[in-house]
Design an enzyme around this catalytic site. Structure first.
Site, PDB file in Angstrom:
ATOM      1  CG  ASP A 161      -2.957   2.480  -3.770  1.00  9.81           C
ATOM      2  OD1 ASP A 161      -1.904   2.138  -3.221  1.00  9.81           O
ATOM      3  OD2 ASP A 161      -3.479   1.841  -4.688  1.00  9.81           O
ATOM      4  CB  SER A 168      -0.909   0.017   1.243  1.00  8.55           C
ATOM      5  OG  SER A 168      -1.704  -1.133   1.326  1.00  8.55           O
ATOM      6  CB  SER A 228      -2.353  -1.601  -3.536  1.00  7.56           C
ATOM      7  OG  SER A 228      -1.536  -0.535  -3.116  1.00  7.56           O
TER       8      SER A 228
END
Length: 423
Positions: free
Chosen positions: A327, A287, A325
Site C-alpha cells: 500500500d 496491493s 499488501s
C-alpha cells in the site's frame, strides 16, 4: 491481415495499432460511476471528477488484453505537468502504509522533496520494462538526465494475467506516455489495472477529485488508484458492510481442471450463472497504488502529511494494510518551482498548516470514491487459466446502501451518461 490493413500506409497502420493497444480505441458501454448512483462520500468534485481536474495533469493508458497470450495487463502514466512540462519538477512526497510492494525512484523523491517526470503504474513483473521505457522515451527527447530515476509502481495481477509472460515492453510505456491527455480518464480494466482485483471483485484504475470552496482556498485535489487489495468481508462503502451484504460472486474457475498456482487452494468451480459464496482466494493479498495531485501550494513535508491521510480513506473502505499488501502512496503539488533567470534561489508559496484540514478531508473523500469507481467501471474477466472474477453489481450495491439509509440523491438524471472516458 485484412484487405484494408494491406492498403494502409505503414505509418497509419502503426498509429491505429498503437491506439488499439492503448485502450482509447476500444469501445465499451459507459457504466455509471459512484456519483451517478448517488454515492458521494461528501465534498464537491471537479469538472471530470478525476485527477486531471488538477490543472496540467495528464493520464495515459496502454491496455493489453488478449486471450491468446493470456495477457491481462498494461501501463498507466500520470504526468503531473503533462507532456509539455514533463521534465519540470514538482514538490512531492511518498508514504508506505505497508511496504510489501515496489515503487522505484522514491529514494530521491524523499531525499530532495521533488519529482521529475511521470508516475508509471504496471504489474509486479514488468516494472523493469516500464522503467526502461521511461528512460528510452526520455532519451529521444534529450531528457535522459532529468528523467533518469523513473517512478514506477506495481500491483500483482497473477490471478487474471500471465504475469510470468513478461508481456509489457518498453514500447508500451512509450504509448501510455504519448497518449496521455487531460479530461475524463478511463477506469476499470484499463492500463496497469487491466488484470487487477479489489475486495474480491474486479478492480483496476479509478479516479476522483474534490474542488475546495473559495473560503478554503479553491484548490483542487485529485486521486488516481490502481486497486488490487482487500478482503471481501471487510469492504465498506459509506459505513455500510457491502462485503457482508454481497458475499457471493466470489472468484471461481471455469473449465474441467482447477487452475494451479499461488493462493488457489480454495478456488471452486463457478456455478451455472455466477461465482460462489464465501472466500475462495487468500484474503488480504494484493496491493494498491494511490497517486494524489493538487494545485495547493504545499511543501514536501506537507505533501507527506497528505500522503499519510490516504490511508484513512483506504481504511474507511476496508483496507488494513495487510502483511502481503503493498500500500504505497505518492502526493505532488503542481505549483511552479522554476527559479528566475540568473538566480539560484526559488520563490515558492506555502499554505499555512492551519489551512490544511480541508485538503485532508478532500484527500480522504476522493480516495474512497476513486477506489469505488475502479470497481464500478470493471467488467467480468476470465483468465486464460479459467479464473473468473466478477464486477461489483451496481443494483445490489445501491440496495445495500438503501437498506442502511446511506444513499444520497443521485447527482445525475436517470439515463444521463456519466462524465468518463470509455475504454
Amino acid at each position: 491481415m485484412t484487405t484494408l490493413a494491406r492498403t494502409l500506409p505503414p505509418s497509419v497502420l502503426l498509429c491505429l495499432l498503437t491506439l488499439a493497444s492503448s485502450g482509447f480505441a476500444q469501445s465499451a458501454p459507459t457504466k455509471p460511476r459512484a456519483r451517478d448512483l448517488g454515492i458521494t462520500f461528501g465534498g464537491k468534485p471537479g469538472a471530470n471528477n478525476a485527477i486531471t481536474d488538477v490543472p496540467g495533469v495528464e493520464v495515459g493508458h496502454t491496455t493489453l488484453n488478449a486471450q491468446e497470450s493470456g495477457a491481462r495487463t498494461g501501463v498507466t502514466a500520470v504526468l503531473p505537468r503533462g507532456k509539455d512540462g514533463v521534465a519540470e519538477p514538482v514538490f512531492a512526497a511518498t508514504f508506505a502504509l505497508n511496504g510489501n510492494g515496489e515503487m522505484t525512484g522514491t529514494h530521491w523523491v524523499d531525499e530532495s522533496g521533488e519529482l521529475s517526470g511521470p508516475v508509471m503504474i504496471t504489474n509486479t513483473n514488468d516494472i523493469g520494462a516500464v522503467r526502461d521505457g521511461v528512460i528510452t522515451w526520455a532519451m529521444k527527447r534529450d531528457l535522459a538526465w532529468e528523467l533518469g530515476l523513473p517512478i514506477v509502481a506495481e500491483t500483482w495481477d497473477g490471478y487474471l494475467s500471465d504475469i510470468g509472460g513478461f508481456h509489457v515492453k518498453a514500447g508500451h510505456a512509450h504509448q501510455a506516455l504519448d497518449t496521455a491527455r487531460g479530461g475524463p480518464v478511463a477506469e476499470g480494466s484499463v492500463g496497469g489495472g487491466t488484470g487487477m482485483m479489489c475486495h474480491g471483485f474486479k478492480g483496476g484504475i479509478g479516479t476522483a477529485s474534490r474542488k475546495l470552496t473559495v473560503t478554503d482556498g479553491g484548490y483542487t485535489v485529485g486521486v488516481l488508484v490502481q486497486c488490487n487489495y482487500g478482503s471481501r468481508r471487510l469492504l465498506s462503502v459509506e459505513g455500510v458492510p457491502v462485503g457482508e451484504e454481497i458475499n457471493d460472486l466470489q472468484p471461481c474457475y471455469v473449465g474441467a481442471e482447477k487452475p494451479t498456482g499461488p493462493f488457489t487452494a480454495k478456488l471452486r468451480p463457478c456455478s451455472a450463472s455466477s461465482g460462489v459464496t464465501g472466500p475462495t482466494l487468500k484474503e488480504g493479498t494484493g496491493s494498491i497504488i494511490i497517486v494524489v495531485g493538487t494545485d495547493a501550494p504545499l511543501l514536501p513535508h506537507q505533501l507527506k502529511r497528505i500522503a499519510r491521510r490516504v490511508a484513512l480513506g483506504l481504511g474507511k473502505m476496508g483496507g488494513l494494510g495487510e502483511n502481503s499488501s503493498g500500500d504505497i502512496f505518492l502526493a505532488f503539488s503542481t505549483q511552479r518551482l522554476k527559479a528566475p533567470e540568473q538566480s539560484a534561489a526559488r520563490s515558492v508559496s506555502v499554505l499555512d498548516n492551519e489551512q490544511m484540514n480541508p485538503l485532508f478531508e478532500a484527500t480522504v473523500q476522493a480516495t474512497q470514491e476513486a477506489i469505488l469507481n475502479s470497481m464500478l467501471a470493471a467488467e467480468t474477466m476470465t483468465s486464460a487459466r479459467g479464473i473468473r472474477v466478477f464486477p461489483l453489481p451496481h443494483d445490489r450495491l445501491v440496495k445495500a446502501l438503501k437498506k442502511y439509509g446511506r444513499l444520497a440523491s443521485a447527482t445525475a438524471k436517470e439515463g444521463q451518461k456519466p462524465a468518463r472516458r470509455t475504454k
